[in-house]
Design a protein around this motif. Structure first.
Motif, short mmCIF file in Angstrom:
data_model
loop_
_atom_site.label_atom_id
_atom_site.label_comp_id
_atom_site.label_asym_id
_atom_site.label_seq_id
_atom_site.Cartn_x
_atom_site.Cartn_y
_atom_site.Cartn_z
N SER A 1 -2.02 -0.55 -10.59
CA SER A 1 -2.75 -0.54 -9.33
C SER A 1 -3.51 -1.85 -9.11
O SER A 1 -3.46 -2.45 -8.03
N CYS B 1 10.05 9.51 -1.43
CA CYS B 1 9.30 8.60 -2.31
C CYS B 1 10.09 7.34 -2.62
O CYS B 1 9.54 6.23 -2.64
N TYR C 1 3.21 10.53 -6.35
CA TYR C 1 4.05 11.64 -5.89
C TYR C 1 5.41 11.61 -6.58
O TYR C 1 5.95 12.66 -6.95
N LYS D 1 -2.57 -4.71 -6.19
CA LYS D 1 -3.58 -5.12 -5.21
C LYS D 1 -3.88 -6.62 -5.31
O LYS D 1 -4.12 -7.29 -4.30
N ASN E 1 0.83 -1.20 0.00
CA ASN E 1 0.00 0.00 0.00
C ASN E 1 0.87 1.25 0.00
O ASN E 1 0.54 2.25 -0.65
N VAL E 2 1.97 1.21 0.74
CA VAL E 2 2.90 2.34 0.77
C VAL E 2 3.53 2.53 -0.60
O VAL E 2 3.68 3.65 -1.09
N LEU F 1 2.29 1.72 -3.46
CA LEU F 1 1.27 2.21 -4.39
C LEU F 1 0.99 3.70 -4.19
O LEU F 1 0.83 4.45 -5.16
N LYS F 2 0.97 4.14 -2.94
CA LYS F 2 0.68 5.55 -2.66
C LYS F 2 1.84 6.47 -3.03
O LYS F 2 1.63 7.65 -3.31
N CYS G 1 10.09 5.07 0.42
CA CYS G 1 8.76 4.49 0.61
C CYS G 1 8.58 3.27 -0.29
O CYS G 1 8.09 2.21 0.15
#
Length: 244
Positions: A220, A111, A67, A224, A59-60, A62-63, A114
């Motif tokens: 995405s 980024c 950015y 997932k 999830n990190v 992907l987010k 992450c």
């Protein structure tokens, strides 16, 4: 996924430092920018690990992608404004420019870490302990390969995407300075090949668009999906032996 997720960052990561050097920023100055980032690089993994140790570490990852893609716009702006803010780098870098470099580099490192910490956490989660570090080595190799081949293409296509024009000289020449012959002809006529559109900006836009399309249309959903798989799906199948 590992082989394609870094296409959108290839221009920013590989070409931008070269363009800053081309604009007159000394390499040693750029190297010194990394020194203030050392505390951040030490603390970031500790902070990010709190969010990447759960059942969904990606999830990190992907987010962070949007950015990091948008940082390409900041990188292009920095390259564009460098000749204005730093007309003569031999006299030192202005505080404003150093501040811009630190902010952009710090955001890039955030980024980057992450994505790195989260993908490593995912690899550690799914790796089959029966084969030791071989599983993680294979996954890391795919990740590194996914970052290397877009870099090669990004460096290759900068010049073909750059628009130049021969200006000046004793004769008006319709010369785009595409080949060495055209460049030599321009110089022989007393002209100079001037860049009208830098291929770095075109390439950056293309990479950002590809990155967002990859994320929305395929990346995405794929991330997932693989994250939702049971851990047993990643284990190596046991080989059945004949009993006689």
């Amino acid at each position: 996924m590992l082989l394609t997720c870094k296409i959108g960052f290839s221009s920013t990561d590989s070409v931008m430092p070269l363009k800053l050097v081309e604009a007159g920023i000394p390499k040693e100055k750029l190297g010194l920018i990394a020194v203030p980032m050392i505390p951040i690089q030490v603390l970031l993994p500790l902070v990010i690990s709190k969010y990447s140790t759960g059942p969904k570490p990606l999830n990190v990852f992907l987010k962070a992608i949007p950015y990091r893609l948008l940082l390409g716009v900041g990188a292009a702006f920095l390259v564009w404004i460098t000749p204005t803010l730093v007309p003569d780098a031999s006299k030192g870098l202005p505080i404003t420019y150093v501040g811009l470099l630190l902010v952009l580099y710090g955001a890039h490192q955030a980024c980057l870490y992450c994505m790195y910490v989260s993908i490593m956490a995912f690899f550690a989660k799914i790796s089959d302990s029966k084969v030791g570090g071989t599983y993680m080595t294979l996954l890391n190799t795919c990740t590194n390969l996914g970052g290397n081949w877009p870099t090669i293409l990004a460096l290759y296509f900068v010049d073909p995407l750059t628009w130049k024009q021969c200006e000046g000289g004793v004769e008006a020449i319709d010369n785009a300075c595409r080949t060495s012959v055209e460049r030599d002809l321009c110089v022989s006529k007393g002209g100079k090949c001037v860049t009208t559109i830098d291929g770095f900006y075109i390439e950056t836009v293309i990479c950002i668009v590809i990155g967002f399309l990859w994320l929305w249309l395929w990346g995405s959903k794929t991330i997932k999906y693989i994250q939702a798989l049971n851990e047993n799906a990643w284990k190596l199948a046991k080989r059945k032996t004949d009993k006689r």
